[in-house]
Write an enzyme that holds these catalytic residues in place. Structure first.
Site, mmCIF file in Angstrom:
data_model
loop_
_atom_site.group_PDB
_atom_site.id
_atom_site.type_symbol
_atom_site.label_atom_id
_atom_site.label_comp_id
_atom_site.label_asym_id
_atom_site.label_seq_id
_atom_site.Cartn_x
_atom_site.Cartn_y
_atom_site.Cartn_z
ATOM 1 N N SER A 129 0.885 -1.213 0.036
ATOM 2 C CA SER A 129 -0.125 0.021 0.095
ATOM 3 C C SER A 129 0.912 1.260 0.000
ATOM 4 O O SER A 129 1.909 1.322 0.588
ATOM 5 C CB SER A 129 -1.277 0.102 1.142
ATOM 6 O OG SER A 129 -1.560 1.221 1.395
ATOM 7 N N TYR A 142 -1.894 -0.271 10.544
ATOM 8 C CA TYR A 142 -1.924 -0.480 8.822
ATOM 9 C C TYR A 142 -0.692 -0.057 8.265
ATOM 10 O O TYR A 142 -0.167 -0.919 7.370
ATOM 11 C CB TYR A 142 -3.171 0.126 8.118
ATOM 12 C CG TYR A 142 -3.391 -0.304 6.937
ATOM 13 C CD1 TYR A 142 -3.794 -1.693 6.392
ATOM 14 C CD2 TYR A 142 -3.018 0.559 5.668
ATOM 15 C CE1 TYR A 142 -4.055 -1.981 5.060
ATOM 16 C CE2 TYR A 142 -3.131 0.414 4.345
ATOM 17 C CZ TYR A 142 -3.921 -0.926 4.122
ATOM 18 O OH TYR A 142 -3.919 -1.215 2.734
#
Length: 267
Positions: A129, A142
């Site tokens: 990501s 995250y």
């Protein structure tokens, strides 16, 4: 001979788009899900696999080898989101998140490496990501899990180079998927000192996903990487501004970049 592709988390979102696109291009695609029986209408076979359960990873890989006798490409796409003030996220949830986003992909890699070594060929693509390049407020865990996978890939890539196995990271930005509904949200507590800021940040994050790009863009990028003789270490796929944010982090002083993020999230 059609190349055999295994996509973890291939039943929905980005994984599903990649699977359908590659199937259309003539690849033999197999996706995975914890509950494959729910996806009987999938355009490619869905095998049972839970990245947090090593026994299901082993069984899935063995089953695929019995069907095809080889694995050419593995796309580590399975992952989950998590949000919340780090102070208020339970430790068990943090560990669960890392088991899915970091340790799970590593176990999948470990399971397929012996076959790829035997073939003297293979390509492993880890979906990370853009958030993994920076610590984002209320998405710190995250960011940490995706950043960890980026770095582990850098190391693994060098370790398997002698066996003609290639490995790369692909970091997507915001895409229109169901990741927001599936992620763990630390509750917004009424008496929390973070209540207002966290609540507003959540709304901003959800709006980014809702207005995100079509996942087919990721599928096209993956296809291009597969057809690249020597893939790069890192790829970024998403809005120009999101990709440019990584460049800015590299060139701006830390505090200037931090101020930019604070302004963006209105913190």
């Amino acid at each position: 001979m059609s190349k055999v592709v295994l996509i973890t988390g291939g039943s929905s979102g980005i994984g599903k788009s990649i699977g359908e696109f590659l199937s259309h291009k003539g690849f033999k695609v197999y996706g995975t899900s914890r509950s494959p029986e729910r996806y009987t209408s999938s355009k490619f076979p869905i095998l049972k696999l839970d990245v947090k359960d090593v026994s299901t990873i082993s069984t899935c890989v063995q089953s695929l080898l019995e069907k095809e006798d080889r694995i050419d490409i593995v796309i580590n796409n399975a992952g989950v989101g998590i949000t919340g003030p780090i102070e208020e996220i339970p430790l068990d949830e943090m560990k669960n998140h890392f088991n899915t986003n970091f340790f799970g992909p590593l176990e999948v890699i470990k399971a397929v490496l012996p076959q790829m070594r035997k073939q003297q060929s293979g390509l492993i693509i880890n979906v990370t990501s853009i958030a993994g390049y920076m610590g984002l407020p209320y998405r710190g865990i995250y960011s940490a899990s995706k950043g960890a996978l980026e770095l582990a890939t850098e190391a693994l890539r060098m370790e398997v180079k002698a066996f003609n196995i290639k490995m790369t990271n692909v970091a997507p930005g915001d895409f229109a998927t169901n990741i927001a509904s599936g992620r763990f949200h630390a509750p917004v507590h009424e008496n929390s000192p973070y209540k207002l800021q966290y609540e507003n940040t959540l709304k901003l994050m959800d709006s980014h996903v809702d207005s995100g790009k079509d996942p087919i863009i990721m599928a096209e990028a993956i296809f291009k990487i597969i057809n690249t003789e020597n893939p790069k270490i890192h790829y970024k796929v998403g809005e120009l501004l999101q990709k440019f944010s990584i460049v800015l982090k590299r060139v701006l002083p830390d505090k200037v970049y931090e101020k930019m993020l604070l302004n963006h999230y209105k913190l």
